[in-house]
Scaffold this active site. Sequence first.
Site, short mmCIF file in Angstrom:
data_model
loop_
_atom_site.label_atom_id
_atom_site.label_comp_id
_atom_site.label_asym_id
_atom_site.label_seq_id
_atom_site.Cartn_x
_atom_site.Cartn_y
_atom_site.Cartn_z
N HIS A 18 117.42 14.22 -8.62
CA HIS A 18 117.91 15.10 -9.69
C HIS A 18 116.91 15.17 -10.85
O HIS A 18 116.58 16.25 -11.34
CB HIS A 18 119.28 14.60 -10.18
CG HIS A 18 120.33 14.76 -9.13
ND1 HIS A 18 121.04 15.91 -8.97
CD2 HIS A 18 120.73 13.93 -8.14
CE1 HIS A 18 121.86 15.79 -7.94
NE2 HIS A 18 121.68 14.59 -7.42
N ASP A 112 122.04 19.47 -15.13
CA ASP A 112 122.13 19.19 -13.70
C ASP A 112 123.55 19.39 -13.17
O ASP A 112 124.53 19.10 -13.86
CB ASP A 112 121.69 17.74 -13.46
CG ASP A 112 121.57 17.40 -12.00
OD1 ASP A 112 120.48 17.59 -11.45
OD2 ASP A 112 122.58 16.96 -11.40
#
Length: 461
Positions: A18, A112
Amino acid sequence: IPTPTPHIVILPSAGMGHLTVSTRLAAALVSHGCLVTLITPLPMVSEAESNCISNLCSSFPHIRLLELHLLPFDAPDVDPFLRQFESIRRSAALLEPLLVSVTPPVSALLTDVTVFSSVVPVTKALRIPIYMIFTTCASMLALVSTFPGIRKEAGDGPIESIDIPGVGTIPGSRIPRPLHDPKHLFTIQFVETGEAMLQADGILSNTFEALDGDILAALNAGAVVPGFPPVIAVGPQEPIKLRAAARPAVERDDWMAWLDAQPPKSVLYVAFGNRTAQSREQIKELGIGLEKSGCRFLWVVKSKIVDKDDDDGVELGELLGEGYLERVGERGVVVKSWVIQEEVLAHPSVGGYLSHGGGNSTFEAVLYGVPPLIWPGGGDQQMVAAQVEKRGVGVWIKEWGLCGVNQVSSDDVAKRVREMMEGDNAVGESVRRMQEEAVRGLGPGGSSYEGLRKFIAGVVE
Ligand code: BUP
């Protein structure tokens, strides 16, 4: 009237899969003339993440950092990265004073997928546009977006299969395993994300047209979910070129010098990402398989989930078994924990990649024209493997089951590795063709490059 410089604030999440996408986007936005502020959730889970932030800062000193000191989420039995997602989610209200105080005012917040739904109320209250960063393949995006309804229909039971318009039928065995349990923390977060997605001003996806064009078109036509926000494919973002001073001292010289000495395309790179640890038995078996294959290899061994966790000081020799390194000799290099993967994949000696099918790792393999041989584990990895297989740019070893869960024998490893490295390799040709498209997409006029420009233009409107 001169166009104002957009000020983009990025809130990443945990784990290299991520964080990598957020930091690469930060770098790309700076090179497109944006002012970028990166919010770092602290403390971070792994050493690799801290190094990633230091590298970014030293290569891009203009990126500003803001610290978000997380509220603790005490759940010792939960996977450390999932726990960190939850910790960031529960700390979302702390973002407000940060977003209010930064100057110039924030043009847009990018965050994210794993923490997106908790941030939406904050940005809506402050009237700041919010974009979701989606790190992996488009079929996974379609899955998240349709999942709340699917989970509801299935009640308390497991999910047999899922039909998604524009994507097809996804067998229940292919979706992340926790999603079969409605009470699992991962499922709760996943459903909340799916529900909140429609509130995004847009989604910046790390995938790219050449790999995922059909599914991206279905998403953008509203065929998957009516009224879905625009999905802009901006990947696979290029790795950040580290300045010499920023290079970590880790074993690098050894493995690069070794790679330099190998014949072109003769080396198999073996790594399973930053979250998939393997048992000691499996590490030994894999090692014997690589040895039996007779092929050259560079192998990143990972025996623990978080790199800085204590592993009882176990040395490589002990993990691999007595005499292993001596037997393999010059034919293989084994590194504990971490290499600079983009440099390995970019190296002319590397001709194949035994991988877990992580989104970034697979996109990087395509970007460097290295065919992946995929043994997927959890999360999105089977979805990535399926898309790669559909496009003919990699091989999914279905009979091995799940990496990190099922055991595979040394004979099977040797057989599959030999086939990949010595076979006629139509897959190699397809991946090189897709590589050309991916590289074109990243340059001016290319789909990913123009996608990013389109996003920036939308933000300053
Ligand atoms: Br291992 C390893 N060096 O030694 P994914 C990984 N990486 O640079 P994951 C290294 O970590 P999630 C190493 O290049 C990629 O960018 C690699 O991301 C880099 O999978 C990243 O492939 C790993 O998306 O994360 O680690 O399983 O499950 O969160 O997607």
